[in-house]
Design an enzyme around this catalytic site. Sequence first.
Site, short mmCIF file in Angstrom:
data_model
loop_
_atom_site.label_atom_id
_atom_site.label_comp_id
_atom_site.label_asym_id
_atom_site.label_seq_id
_atom_site.Cartn_x
_atom_site.Cartn_y
_atom_site.Cartn_z
N SER A 63 0.84 -1.20 0.00
CA SER A 63 0.00 0.00 0.00
C SER A 63 0.88 1.25 0.00
O SER A 63 2.10 1.18 0.08
CB SER A 63 -0.93 -0.02 1.21
OG SER A 63 -1.82 -1.11 1.14
N HIS A 226 8.89 3.53 -4.17
CA HIS A 226 9.00 3.33 -2.73
C HIS A 226 9.98 4.34 -2.13
O HIS A 226 10.44 4.16 -1.00
CB HIS A 226 9.47 1.91 -2.41
CG HIS A 226 8.64 0.87 -3.06
ND1 HIS A 226 9.07 0.16 -4.17
CD2 HIS A 226 7.40 0.44 -2.80
CE1 HIS A 226 8.12 -0.68 -4.54
NE2 HIS A 226 7.10 -0.53 -3.74
N ASP A 414 22.76 -14.62 8.33
CA ASP A 414 21.79 -15.44 9.06
C ASP A 414 21.36 -16.68 8.30
O ASP A 414 20.38 -17.33 8.68
CB ASP A 414 20.56 -14.61 9.43
CG ASP A 414 19.75 -14.18 8.20
OD1 ASP A 414 20.26 -14.32 7.08
OD2 ASP A 414 18.62 -13.70 8.39
N SER A 458 14.65 -16.76 1.59
CA SER A 458 14.96 -18.19 1.55
C SER A 458 13.76 -19.03 1.94
O SER A 458 13.50 -20.09 1.36
CB SER A 458 16.15 -18.50 2.45
OG SER A 458 15.88 -18.14 3.79
N ASP A 570 28.53 -19.53 -2.17
CA ASP A 570 27.20 -19.01 -1.84
C ASP A 570 26.58 -19.85 -0.73
O ASP A 570 26.46 -21.08 -0.86
CB ASP A 570 26.30 -19.06 -3.07
CG ASP A 570 24.90 -18.55 -2.75
OD1 ASP A 570 24.77 -17.35 -2.49
OD2 ASP A 570 23.96 -19.37 -2.75
#
Length: 597
Positions: A63, A226, A414, A458, A570
């Site tokens: 929105s 944005h 993380d 992920s 990676d």
Amino acid sequence: MSYRTKKLISNPEDVVTECIEGMVETYPGLQYLDGFPNIKVVLRADVSGSTYDKVAVISGGGSGHEPAHAGYVGEGMLTAAVCGDIFTSPPIDSILAAIRAVTGPMGCLLIVKNYTGDRLNFGLAAEEAKAEGYLVEMVIVGDDCALPPARGGVGRRGLAGTILVHKVAGAAAAAGLSLADVTAEAKHASEVVGTMGVAFSVCTLPGHFPSDRIGPGLMELGLGIHGEPGADVADLQPADVVVSHVLKQILSTETQYVPIRRGNRVVLMINGLGATTVMELMIASGKAVPQLQLEHGLAVDRVYTGVFMTSLDMAGFSISLMRADHIILQRLDAPTKAPSWPVGTEGDRPPAKIPVPLQPSRIETNEKTQLLSQPHELSEQGRVIEAAIEAAANALISSRDQLNEWDHKVGDGDCGTTMFRGATAVLEDMKKCYPLNDVARTINEIGTSIRRVMGGTSGILYEILCKAAYANLKGSPDVTSKHLAKALEAAIAAVSKYGGASSGHRTMLDALIPAAAALNEGLDAGDDPVTSFVLSAEAAWRGAELTKNMQAQAGRSSYVSAEILVSAPDPGAMAVATWYRAAALAVESKLRLIQIE
């Protein structure tokens, strides 16, 4: 209560909810689902999925872009719009609720702006809806002409040109066309439209301080909706100079953003970004039309000037150009009751809300009523699946620190923690509810476990992987190795489609794609399926290790320098290689024990 900027709001956390409430009261042709405010879906009051005999057209996104997207819900345009929080992609459950509420036997088309969150969330919802029996297609719109052609699979951002695609698709659907034909028209429209924006101030989120990024006397060229920084900052120029620059950028023959050439017919949209006056927008239109005609040799067939897709209270505007043909003009001229096209609505006021569909309408009866639980006695296949899942999950749990270490170098640090959460949830749920004797449904439930605990990109990618595999396997009474190989290929294709990455982009696919290729090679050669599985696991591991020498073209690593990337593989690809190899070795070991028994 005081706020950092002056806004006509009650609570910054409630702005989207209260905006939708006001919208459905203003326009009697709109209503929202009775799962509100958690499920923020605005839909046509005259459509019910169980009886709707045309293709449903659904869009949505974060929105803050009002009147997009809910303002374009109405006969002849969108059938439903899914509203996320401010500048945030809507959750998967809301998208699924919209699909279930308005989709009939003709199916539905999802129109999605090219942002990673929207692609993934709408993509996963599409895969889940397909698994439930719905016909679903998706068109991604990337009409941004401000930035250089994107590296890798990221692509161009979706901007105000998306609204023109909504209109073309909605009119095609209203004309009774099939899902394939509506999708084809929407895709064609998305390929012939280009947009560029100019801002004179940055938008301010409700409850936040205004930004002074764009200083006095300056303007920003090519920013996103944005508030992302633009391609360039320049001194403020007169309207005709600004318009000229934007048009030249969109029509540049060097970048070839849109296939518009001298002599073509075009549609022009001048769009206000939130705080630009109608007077300024009309001035821009008045400058754009003669420039298009005289300088660029284009016939301007339609001009739309107004507020179509905003960025909260941003001062600025965007210009969209679409190459016109007979069909596109016919679709744009077709009648619509969407309130912000702009066309007023009429008719009696229906209830402002209707119930959320609690379960799919076309999923098989036995799957509606059957409760998931672990079978009392495992088949041989069930025992093998149990061993594979347990080994894969434990391997990820043991690899948490190593994955985090790699991710600290090339990402946000993380990856291991995220995988640990998912693996732990899978182990817990497997003991309680996985139907291990049913391969397809077990894979589906793994995806459900992942959704519950794994956040970020992920988590969505892994759930897409599971849901797409389930959709491919569903209905196969006896799942064979070749069935699983085909399901893996389908899952990889879904992750690539919605995530935008492919081989060599330094992602999880660089482990999965070599694994699938090796598995198919072994099976096609008539090798033992277990041996083929183990060899494919080694291919996955080699593929993951090779990512150390790849330049990232997707995800957070795409912003990291090549010098840093060579220090680690990676993490996402290594996570895949870890669980895949553990599963393969567990299958080999378990089958050997079963043979001894």
